[in-house]
Motif scaffolding. Structure first.
Motif, mmCIF file in Angstrom:
data_model
loop_
_atom_site.group_PDB
_atom_site.id
_atom_site.type_symbol
_atom_site.label_atom_id
_atom_site.label_comp_id
_atom_site.label_asym_id
_atom_site.label_seq_id
_atom_site.Cartn_x
_atom_site.Cartn_y
_atom_site.Cartn_z
ATOM 1 N N GLU A 1 0.831 -1.208 0.000
ATOM 2 C CA GLU A 1 0.000 0.000 0.000
ATOM 3 C C GLU A 1 0.868 1.262 0.000
ATOM 4 O O GLU A 1 0.552 2.255 -0.686
ATOM 5 C CB GLU A 1 -0.924 -0.019 1.216
ATOM 6 C CG GLU A 1 -2.021 -1.080 1.105
ATOM 7 C CD GLU A 1 -2.801 -1.237 2.389
ATOM 8 O OE1 GLU A 1 -2.336 -0.714 3.425
ATOM 9 O OE2 GLU A 1 -3.866 -1.901 2.367
ATOM 10 N N ALA A 2 1.987 1.223 0.729
ATOM 11 C CA ALA A 2 2.903 2.371 0.733
ATOM 12 C C ALA A 2 3.529 2.555 -0.653
ATOM 13 O O ALA A 2 3.723 3.694 -1.112
ATOM 14 C CB ALA A 2 3.989 2.161 1.785
ATOM 15 N N ALA A 3 3.826 1.447 -1.332
ATOM 16 C CA ALA A 3 4.380 1.540 -2.680
ATOM 17 C C ALA A 3 3.371 2.153 -3.644
ATOM 18 O O ALA A 3 3.728 2.966 -4.513
ATOM 19 C CB ALA A 3 4.789 0.148 -3.177
ATOM 20 N N ALA A 4 2.086 1.795 -3.489
ATOM 21 C CA ALA A 4 1.051 2.381 -4.340
ATOM 22 C C ALA A 4 0.944 3.879 -4.105
ATOM 23 O O ALA A 4 0.826 4.674 -5.056
ATOM 24 C CB ALA A 4 -0.288 1.690 -4.063
ATOM 25 N N ARG B 1 2.224 9.578 -5.866
ATOM 26 C CA ARG B 1 2.812 10.874 -5.540
ATOM 27 C C ARG B 1 3.962 11.242 -6.467
ATOM 28 O O ARG B 1 4.039 12.368 -6.955
ATOM 29 C CB ARG B 1 3.342 10.869 -4.094
ATOM 30 C CG ARG B 1 2.288 10.858 -3.014
ATOM 31 C CD ARG B 1 2.910 11.205 -1.655
ATOM 32 N NE ARG B 1 4.183 10.520 -1.442
ATOM 33 C CZ ARG B 1 4.308 9.334 -0.836
ATOM 34 N NH1 ARG B 1 3.217 8.696 -0.412
ATOM 35 N NH2 ARG B 1 5.496 8.793 -0.668
ATOM 36 N N GLU B 2 4.856 10.276 -6.738
ATOM 37 C CA GLU B 2 6.113 10.610 -7.408
ATOM 38 C C GLU B 2 6.367 9.826 -8.698
ATOM 39 O O GLU B 2 7.378 10.069 -9.362
ATOM 40 C CB GLU B 2 7.278 10.376 -6.435
ATOM 41 C CG GLU B 2 7.143 11.155 -5.140
ATOM 42 C CD GLU B 2 8.286 10.871 -4.181
ATOM 43 O OE1 GLU B 2 9.402 10.587 -4.663
ATOM 44 O OE2 GLU B 2 8.059 10.916 -2.947
ATOM 45 N N GLY B 3 5.472 8.911 -9.025
ATOM 46 C CA GLY B 3 5.643 8.161 -10.268
ATOM 47 C C GLY B 3 6.360 6.827 -10.063
ATOM 48 O O GLY B 3 6.973 6.576 -9.021
ATOM 49 N N GLY B 4 6.291 6.004 -11.098
ATOM 50 C CA GLY B 4 6.884 4.679 -11.013
ATOM 51 C C GLY B 4 8.389 4.696 -10.860
ATOM 52 O O GLY B 4 8.978 3.803 -10.235
ATOM 53 N N ALA B 5 9.047 5.724 -11.403
ATOM 54 C CA ALA B 5 10.513 5.815 -11.298
ATOM 55 C C ALA B 5 10.952 5.895 -9.841
ATOM 56 O O ALA B 5 12.020 5.374 -9.469
ATOM 57 C CB ALA B 5 11.013 7.017 -12.079
ATOM 58 N N ALA B 6 10.151 6.540 -8.990
ATOM 59 C CA ALA B 6 10.502 6.653 -7.576
ATOM 60 C C ALA B 6 10.489 5.286 -6.896
ATOM 61 O O ALA B 6 11.355 4.980 -6.064
ATOM 62 C CB ALA B 6 9.530 7.602 -6.876
ATOM 63 N N LEU B 7 9.521 4.455 -7.260
ATOM 64 C CA LEU B 7 9.457 3.105 -6.690
ATOM 65 C C LEU B 7 10.645 2.263 -7.148
ATOM 66 O O LEU B 7 11.259 1.542 -6.358
ATOM 67 C CB LEU B 7 8.142 2.433 -7.077
ATOM 68 C CG LEU B 7 7.954 0.994 -6.588
ATOM 69 C CD1 LEU B 7 8.058 0.914 -5.059
ATOM 70 C CD2 LEU B 7 6.615 0.440 -7.056
ATOM 71 N N LEU C 1 -1.921 2.319 -14.106
ATOM 72 C CA LEU C 1 -2.577 1.177 -13.472
ATOM 73 C C LEU C 1 -1.775 0.594 -12.322
ATOM 74 O O LEU C 1 -2.287 -0.222 -11.553
ATOM 75 C CB LEU C 1 -2.817 0.064 -14.509
ATOM 76 C CG LEU C 1 -3.821 0.360 -15.623
ATOM 77 C CD1 LEU C 1 -3.912 -0.828 -16.574
ATOM 78 C CD2 LEU C 1 -5.195 0.673 -15.041
ATOM 79 N N LEU C 2 -0.509 0.990 -12.202
ATOM 80 C CA LEU C 2 0.368 0.364 -11.222
ATOM 81 C C LEU C 2 -0.135 0.504 -9.782
ATOM 82 O O LEU C 2 -0.117 -0.481 -9.022
ATOM 83 C CB LEU C 2 1.787 0.937 -11.363
ATOM 84 C CG LEU C 2 2.872 0.290 -10.514
ATOM 85 C CD1 LEU C 2 2.918 -1.216 -10.724
ATOM 86 C CD2 LEU C 2 4.230 0.920 -10.828
ATOM 87 N N PRO C 3 -0.605 1.681 -9.329
ATOM 88 C CA PRO C 3 -1.124 1.750 -7.957
ATOM 89 C C PRO C 3 -2.287 0.783 -7.711
ATOM 90 O O PRO C 3 -2.384 0.176 -6.633
ATOM 91 C CB PRO C 3 -1.580 3.216 -7.830
ATOM 92 C CG PRO C 3 -0.749 3.956 -8.829
ATOM 93 C CD PRO C 3 -0.595 3.011 -9.985
ATOM 94 N N THR C 4 -3.164 0.641 -8.707
ATOM 95 C CA THR C 4 -4.294 -0.278 -8.551
ATOM 96 C C THR C 4 -3.801 -1.722 -8.413
ATOM 97 O O THR C 4 -4.303 -2.489 -7.575
ATOM 98 C CB THR C 4 -5.233 -0.174 -9.762
ATOM 99 O OG1 THR C 4 -5.705 1.167 -9.861
ATOM 100 C CG2 THR C 4 -6.410 -1.123 -9.625
ATOM 101 N N VAL C 5 -2.805 -2.088 -9.228
ATOM 102 C CA VAL C 5 -2.257 -3.443 -9.163
ATOM 103 C C VAL C 5 -1.607 -3.687 -7.804
ATOM 104 O O VAL C 5 -1.788 -4.752 -7.188
ATOM 105 C CB VAL C 5 -1.241 -3.667 -10.301
ATOM 106 C CG1 VAL C 5 -0.490 -4.985 -10.115
ATOM 107 C CG2 VAL C 5 -1.940 -3.637 -11.646
ATOM 108 N N LEU C 6 -0.859 -2.703 -7.314
ATOM 109 C CA LEU C 6 -0.201 -2.863 -6.020
ATOM 110 C C LEU C 6 -1.217 -2.986 -4.884
ATOM 111 O O LEU C 6 -1.036 -3.795 -3.955
ATOM 112 C CB LEU C 6 0.731 -1.677 -5.769
ATOM 113 C CG LEU C 6 1.978 -1.621 -6.670
ATOM 114 C CD1 LEU C 6 2.674 -0.271 -6.535
ATOM 115 C CD2 LEU C 6 2.944 -2.751 -6.328
#
Length: 305
Positions: free
Chosen positions: A47-50, A55-61, A90-95
């Motif tokens: 959930e924190a990763a989502a 907030r900062e985009g996939g590059a931040a993760l 879609l990445l936050p939803t998947v996470l």
């Protein structure tokens, strides 16, 4: 249908097998994640990763994962972390979906009869070996292969391929039947079952427990087993006959008698002058007929089930 799933995909495979067990055959479960009581910490991390991606985009993760580094067992692997095969929106939803997921209830898993190969590595809190060990204990026909180094992990492809491609066939029935004969032991259904339960797949380096292969779909699996055994006996007699087996030998005599009874309805269906061709046709056609009828009936039973 055989199925393979890694990490969250392992949970998906198990959910599918629980929901429709008659549609599943052999399962490969790769690095299953934390489950049940141990799921809470993993859930909060996903959930924190989502939130971070929003907030900062996939590059931040990706940057954060690079900073943490790979599990110790994957030290030296290039291109870590792997690229996300998901559009960034879609990445936050998947996470969050991964965070909400969990393995099926342990009591349900105890009833799954499917042969399963569980592949796990050590030193990865996101995919703890404890989950794989728990699954191997719960699932009655499961086998666990644990890896401590990258060289062994690289053998997983051949392990999974051998496990998924090993199918009960007329040839394998013949091999098992012959393997039980030395020492003059009587061939009985109990010994056939024992041989299947302990059949060693040498190339894969593990024992494949076949006890669950014909249990998963109930009557359909039983019909397939009967058809394969009948065809196996006929195929064994064809092989013995064409190879010139001694007809007075106990094994050859017993197989010939059973094969004659099974092919009574096709006796002298063809009468070519060559003995080998007559044997091939008059025993081979009944073998094919039993296989065809058995597998058609099994398919019908699966659809009804």
């Amino acid at each position: 249908m055989a199925a393979l799933g890694s990490s969250m995909g392992a949970a998906t495979v198990l959910r599918a097998a629980v929901k429709a067990p008659q549609r599943s055959d052999r399962l490969v479960l790769v690095i299953p994640g934390p489950a049940w009581q141990a799921r809470a910490e993993r859930r909060s991390g996903l959930e924190a990763a989502a939130d971070l991606v929003e907030r900062e985009g996939g590059a931040a993760l990706v940057a954060e994962m690079r900073q943490v580094g790979p599990p110790s067992v994957l030290a030296g692997v290039e291109d870590f972390p792997p690229e996300f095969d998901v559009p960034e929106p879609l990445l936050p939803t998947v996470l969050r979906a991964a965070a909400a997921s969990d393995l099926p209830d342990p009591a349900v898993l105890r009833a799954l009869p499917h042969p399963a190969l569980i592949l796990a590595w050590e030193g990865d809190p996101s995919h703890p070996a404890e989950t794989a060990e728990a699954l191997a204990d719960l699932m009655p026909a499961a086998r666990l292969h644990g890896s401590r180094d990258l060289a062994d992990i690289r053998s997983w492809g051949s392990l999974a391929a051998a496990f998924l491609s090993w199918a009960t066939s007329t040839f394998s029935l013949i091999v098992v039947w012959v393997a039980m004969w030395p020492g003059g032991r009587q061939v009985t259904p109990a010994r056939v079952e024992l041989a299947f339960n302990r059949f060693v797949v040498a190339d894969a380096g593990y024992t494949a427990d076949m006890s669950g292969r014909y249990r998963g779909a109930g009557a359909a699996r039983a019909v397939m087993l009967v058809a394969d055994v009948l065809a196996g006996v006929l195929g064994l007699w064809i092989a013995l006959s064409l190879l010139g087996a001694n007809p007075s030998n106990d094994l050859a005599h017993a197989v010939h008698e059973v094969a004659d009874w099974l092919s009574t309805w096709a006796r002298d269906l063809f009468t070519p002058s060559q003995d080998w061709l007559r044997t091939l046709l008059n025993y081979g056609i009944p073998a094919l007929a039993y296989l065809l009828i058995g597998h058609i009936a099994a398919g019908w039973l699966r659809r009804v089930d």
